[in-house]
Motif scaffolding. Structure first.
Motif, PDB file in Angstrom:
ATOM      1  N   LEU A 439       0.866  -1.189   0.000  1.00  0.00           N
ATOM      2  CA  LEU A 439       0.000   0.000   0.000  1.00  0.00           C
ATOM      3  C   LEU A 439       0.892   1.224   0.000  1.00  0.00           C
ATOM      4  CD1 LEU A 439      -3.190   0.782   1.973  1.00  0.00           C
ATOM      5  CD2 LEU A 439      -1.247   2.342   2.190  1.00  0.00           C
ATOM      6  N   GLU A 440       0.569   2.175  -0.908  1.00  0.00           N
ATOM      7  CA  GLU A 440       1.292   3.451  -0.971  1.00  0.00           C
ATOM      8  C   GLU A 440       0.301   4.580  -0.681  1.00  0.00           C
ATOM      9  OE1 GLU A 440       4.543   2.399  -4.465  1.00  0.00           O
ATOM     10  OE2 GLU A 440       2.589   3.269  -4.986  1.00  0.00           O
ATOM     11  N   LEU A 441       0.745   5.541   0.150  1.00  0.00           N
ATOM     12  CA  LEU A 441      -0.086   6.694   0.496  1.00  0.00           C
ATOM     13  C   LEU A 441       0.588   7.956  -0.024  1.00  0.00           C
ATOM     14  CD1 LEU A 441      -2.399   8.130   2.022  1.00  0.00           C
ATOM     15  CD2 LEU A 441      -0.942   8.046   4.079  1.00  0.00           C
ATOM     16  N   TRP A 442      -0.177   8.737  -0.828  1.00  0.00           N
ATOM     17  CA  TRP A 442       0.324   9.985  -1.397  1.00  0.00           C
ATOM     18  C   TRP A 442      -0.444  11.153  -0.790  1.00  0.00           C
ATOM     19  CZ3 TRP A 442       4.051   9.757  -5.408  1.00  0.00           C
ATOM     20  CH2 TRP A 442       4.310   8.462  -5.874  1.00  0.00           C
ATOM     21  N   SER A 443       0.286  12.222  -0.511  1.00  0.00           N
ATOM     22  CA  SER A 443      -0.314  13.460  -0.015  1.00  0.00           C
ATOM     23  C   SER A 443       0.244  14.602  -0.843  1.00  0.00           C
ATOM     24  CB  SER A 443       0.008  13.660   1.470  1.00  0.00           C
ATOM     25  OG  SER A 443      -0.540  14.890   1.930  1.00  0.00           O
ATOM     26  N   ASP A 444      -0.670  15.324  -1.526  1.00  0.00           N
ATOM     27  CA  ASP A 444      -0.273  16.339  -2.499  1.00  0.00           C
ATOM     28  C   ASP A 444       0.689  15.713  -3.508  1.00  0.00           C
ATOM     29  OD1 ASP A 444      -1.974  18.266  -1.548  1.00  0.00           O
ATOM     30  OD2 ASP A 444      -0.456  19.285  -0.335  1.00  0.00           O
ATOM     31  N   ASN A 445       1.932  16.179  -3.546  1.00  0.00           N
ATOM     32  CA  ASN A 445       2.865  15.723  -4.585  1.00  0.00           C
ATOM     33  C   ASN A 445       3.859  14.700  -4.068  1.00  0.00           C
ATOM     34  OD1 ASN A 445       3.518  16.032  -7.360  1.00  0.00           O
ATOM     35  ND2 ASN A 445       5.342  17.224  -6.830  1.00  0.00           N
ATOM     36  N   HIS A 446       3.596  14.148  -2.834  1.00  0.00           N
ATOM     37  CA  HIS A 446       4.627  13.334  -2.194  1.00  0.00           C
ATOM     38  C   HIS A 446       4.101  11.970  -1.799  1.00  0.00           C
ATOM     39  CE1 HIS A 446       6.860  17.097  -2.005  1.00  0.00           C
ATOM     40  NE2 HIS A 446       5.829  17.639  -1.364  1.00  0.00           N
ATOM     41  N   LEU A 447       4.996  10.961  -1.931  1.00  0.00           N
ATOM     42  CA  LEU A 447       4.733   9.634  -1.413  1.00  0.00           C
ATOM     43  C   LEU A 447       5.157   9.652   0.048  1.00  0.00           C
ATOM     44  CD1 LEU A 447       4.013   6.615  -1.874  1.00  0.00           C
ATOM     45  CD2 LEU A 447       6.421   6.255  -2.485  1.00  0.00           C
ATOM     46  N   VAL A 448       4.170   9.559   0.978  1.00  0.00           N
ATOM     47  CA  VAL A 448       4.472   9.750   2.394  1.00  0.00           C
ATOM     48  C   VAL A 448       4.524   8.447   3.163  1.00  0.00           C
ATOM     49  CG1 VAL A 448       3.506  12.071   2.423  1.00  0.00           C
ATOM     50  CG2 VAL A 448       2.020  10.127   2.918  1.00  0.00           C
ATOM     51  N   LEU A 449       4.055   7.332   2.553  1.00  0.00           N
ATOM     52  CA  LEU A 449       4.074   6.075   3.314  1.00  0.00           C
ATOM     53  C   LEU A 449       3.986   4.913   2.349  1.00  0.00           C
ATOM     54  CD1 LEU A 449       2.148   5.287   6.569  1.00  0.00           C
ATOM     55  CD2 LEU A 449       1.899   3.741   4.641  1.00  0.00           C
ATOM     56  N   THR A 450       4.785   3.879   2.617  1.00  0.00           N
ATOM     57  CA  THR A 450       4.702   2.599   1.905  1.00  0.00           C
ATOM     58  C   THR A 450       4.734   1.497   2.940  1.00  0.00           C
ATOM     59  OG1 THR A 450       5.846   3.491  -0.034  1.00  0.00           O
ATOM     60  CG2 THR A 450       5.762   1.105   0.193  1.00  0.00           C
ATOM     61  N   THR A 451       3.805   0.545   2.847  1.00  0.00           N
ATOM     62  CA  THR A 451       3.738  -0.530   3.824  1.00  0.00           C
ATOM     63  C   THR A 451       3.244  -1.798   3.163  1.00  0.00           C
ATOM     64  OG1 THR A 451       2.778  -1.249   5.933  1.00  0.00           O
ATOM     65  CG2 THR A 451       1.387   0.112   4.519  1.00  0.00           C
ATOM     66  N   ASP A 452       3.704  -2.953   3.721  1.00  0.00           N
ATOM     67  CA  ASP A 452       3.131  -4.216   3.270  1.00  0.00           C
ATOM     68  C   ASP A 452       1.653  -4.255   3.658  1.00  0.00           C
ATOM     69  OD1 ASP A 452       5.525  -4.986   2.265  1.00  0.00           O
ATOM     70  OD2 ASP A 452       6.096  -6.242   3.985  1.00  0.00           O
ATOM     71  N   ALA A 453       0.876  -4.943   2.848  1.00  0.00           N
ATOM     72  CA  ALA A 453      -0.573  -5.005   3.089  1.00  0.00           C
ATOM     73  C   ALA A 453      -1.082  -6.378   2.674  1.00  0.00           C
ATOM     74  CB  ALA A 453      -1.286  -3.913   2.311  1.00  0.00           C
ATOM     75  N   ASN A 454      -2.308  -6.677   3.086  1.00  0.00           N
ATOM     76  CA  ASN A 454      -2.974  -7.930   2.706  1.00  0.00           C
ATOM     77  C   ASN A 454      -4.262  -7.605   1.948  1.00  0.00           C
ATOM     78  OD1 ASN A 454      -1.038  -9.215   4.366  1.00  0.00           O
ATOM     79  ND2 ASN A 454      -2.395  -9.068   6.149  1.00  0.00           N
ATOM     80  N   THR A 455      -4.511  -8.353   0.867  1.00  0.00           N
ATOM     81  CA  THR A 455      -5.793  -8.229   0.158  1.00  0.00           C
ATOM     82  C   THR A 455      -6.571  -9.538   0.314  1.00  0.00           C
ATOM     83  OG1 THR A 455      -4.856  -8.960  -1.947  1.00  0.00           O
ATOM     84  CG2 THR A 455      -4.797  -6.595  -1.491  1.00  0.00           C
ATOM     85  N   GLY A 456      -7.718  -9.638  -0.378  1.00  0.00           N
ATOM     86  CA  GLY A 456      -8.614 -10.758  -0.172  1.00  0.00           C
ATOM     87  C   GLY A 456      -8.123 -12.054  -0.774  1.00  0.00           C
ATOM     88  N   ILE A 457      -8.510 -13.142  -0.119  1.00  0.00           N
ATOM     89  CA  ILE A 457      -8.181 -14.472  -0.613  1.00  0.00           C
ATOM     90  C   ILE A 457      -9.007 -14.742  -1.871  1.00  0.00           C
ATOM     91  CG2 ILE A 457      -7.568 -15.299   1.694  1.00  0.00           C
ATOM     92  CD1 ILE A 457     -10.328 -16.566   1.902  1.00  0.00           C
TER      93      ILE A 457
END
Length: 561
Positions: A439-457
């Motif tokens: 999962l990547e989180l962007w705020s305005d023009n910046h990438l502020v967070l990247t984290t491992d994530a889980n999606t559906g089986i």
């Protein structure tokens, strides 16, 4: 001439004088007088039409009277009674019967031995025709009495409503139309009335006829046109002319100042006062009560129940919507008008809703993932515009549905004229199912967070595509069933719903980066608050399928749109 004889005068007799002639004249005069007297004494009759009896008789002659009378038909002889100058049958007669009437006339008893003092008069006669109802289907107003019309004048009518005992109404005079003491109290009622009539009191009742009697139908109301401009008139059309409309009981939603007035007996019109009107994309409703509180027709009918009439105003320009959202900072693009705008009046701003000024858009944040380029199109309602609408709605306390209704336009125009802009940054979430899932989180023009994530089986996959966040909860017990049918009730934190039951939220797992949820995008509990406190209602969440790598943080080659 006289002869003188010795002092005496003697008359001279005319040799042409005939004394017997005088006697003849006297005798003839006496005979004439005797004939006249005999004629005057002889019984004579004049037969007249009578509205009550078979006929009326007018007798002449000294002591003349009707000794006997009878009506002779093919079916037999019916004696007639003489009473008050009329001839009434001793038995009932049927309608439309032909025959002849025989009357025996006599003079005074002292001269009844004379032949002319005993006379027999024969007169052809036909009884009145059988009364028939002209119209077997009758519709009356509310509480209006039932009137039945016959082809012949009648003397009495016998009637009965289905299921009740018959009644007889005797008329004071012959007439074709009879008003019965029957009335229907409500619209759309139906009755069968059995009716028989007789033309004269001595006639037998005619055949029983069925009158299908109904009260007038209920009043209905409808809009003359279902489309209306934001400041246009609303026209309500009724099925029948009204006696009173009870306009004070009508309710207009949304409320708008204006005036109702009658344009015809079946039409009423609401004209709004000068102002913004109902707004673009508005559903305008008029609630009209039923029963006695609502419109009353001239016939006494009314609406069966309350009716809600609806009109729709045209949607505003999507392009102008995007221009205003861009000017107020809710889109990842900026808008510049082709020429400076100097008119900041409300009337000008309202006019641009349907006639947007020209200009051009440019990207404000070139570092955002390029997938947003494919989701943005000036003049088209895409998910980028929908997300901006939802963020604006949340900021202004409006219902969050992403629909550009009249409240949204009113608030957009208000903020535009006040120069108010969005205080929050433009945020965006990108999720990839390539391993490790990220999962990547962007705020305005910046990438502020990247984290491992889980999606559906595979049994309960996560929705793929781009969706705006539509609901947010800091905590919730999520309930449902696992694929094997076993129910679950899990405590979940920092929840952002983006499509159906799928949400980005924090959830404790031993490891992250692969499919193990029931459809949601799960992130570690230590990063979930950061995501929750950064994003907003309307923030776009893109879930990319396998084969789409995490977005690059490098600027795009194209910076405008």
């Amino acid at each position: 001439m006289a002869v003188h004889d010795g002092g005496h005068l003697w008359p001279t007799i005319n040799p042409r004088y005939r004394p017997w002639l005088h006697i003849v004249v006297i005798v003839l005069a006496g005979l004439l007088a005797l004939a006249v007297a005999a004629w005057l004494a002889s019984p004579r009759i004049r037969i007249l039409r009578d509205d009550n009896d078979v006929a009326s008789v007018l007798l002449a002659g000294i002591g003349a009277r009707v000794k006997s009378a009878e009506f002779v038909t093919a079916r037999g002889v019916v004696p007639l009674r003489v009473q008050s100058g009329g001839l009434a049958p001793a038995d009932r007669l049927s309608a439309g019967v032909s025959g002849y009437m025989t009357l025996k006339l006599v003079g005074p008893s002292t001269i009844r031995w004379l032949p002319w003092e005993n006379r027999v008069v024969r007169v052809s006669l036909r009884t009145p025709m059988r009364p028939l109802i002209r119209t077997r289907r009758v519709t009356t107003g509310i509480r209006a009495r039932l009137t039945v019309t016959f082809n012949e004048p009648i003397e009495a009518v016998r009637y009965a409503v289905a299921g009740s005992s018959p009644h007889i109404l005797t008329l004071s005079s012959l007439r074709k139309s009879v008003t019965l003491p029957l009335a229907l109290a409500k619209p759309a009622q139906y009755r069968l009335v059995r009716v028989a009539a007789r033309a004269r009191r001595w006639e037998a009742w005619g055949p029983t006829m069925v009158v299908r009697w109904a009260s007038v139908p209920y009043v209905t109301a409808s809009p003359l046109h279902t489309a209306v401009s934001p400041t246009g008139a609303l026209v309500v059309r009724f099925s029948v002319p009204l006696r009173t409309a009870h306009l004070a009981h009508w309710v207009l939603l949304p409320h708008e100042s204006g005036i109702w007035h009658e344009t015809s007996a079946t039409q009423y019109q609401f004209t709004p006062f000068a102002g913004t009107g109902y707004g673009p994309g508005a559903l305008v409703q008029v609630k009209i009560p039923g029963g006695r509180e609502g419109p009353i027709a001239q016939s006494g009918s009314m609406l069966k129940m309350s009716q809600v009439l609806q009109w729709k105003t045209p949607e505003g320009s999507v392009l102008r919507l995007q221009e205003l959202l861009a000017l107020e900072g809710y889109l990842p693009v900026a808008w510049t008008p082709s020429s400076p705008v100097t008119d900041l009046t409300l009337s000008y701003a309202n006019a641009t809703i349907y006639h947007p000024p020209s200009g051009h858009f440019t990207w404000k944040y070139p570092n955002l993932p390029a997938v947003l380029d494919t989701l943005w199109s000036p003049g088209e309602m895409t998910v980028v515009t929908q997300g901006a609408i939802m963020q604006f709605e949340a900021e202004n306390g409006l219902p969050i549905n992403g629909v550009p209704g009249p409240q949204l336009w009113s608030a957009l125009i208000r903020d535009y004229l006040a120069g108010k802009t969005d205080p929050a940054p433009y945020t965006y979430i990108s999720v990839t199912e390539d391993l490790p899932e990220t999962l990547e989180l962007w705020s305005d023009n910046h990438l502020v967070l990247t984290t491992d994530a889980n999606t559906g089986i595979p049994a309960t996959p996560t929705y793929l595509g781009t969706f705006p966040i539509y609901d947010r909860l800091p905590f919730q017990i999520m309930r449902g069933r696992n694929p094997d049918g076993v129910p679950y009730a899990d405590p979940v934190h920092w929840i952002d719903y983006f499509e159906g039951g799928d949400a980005v939220h924090g959830f404790a797992r031993a490891a992250y980066g692969f499919r193990q949820s029931l459809g949601c995008v799960e992130v570690p509990l230590n990063v979930a608050p950061t995501i929750y406190n950064t994003v907003n209602y309307g923030t776009l969440v893109t879930v990319n399928p396998v084969g789409i790598a995490p977005a690059s943080a490098s600027p795009r080659t194209s910076g405008g749109s």
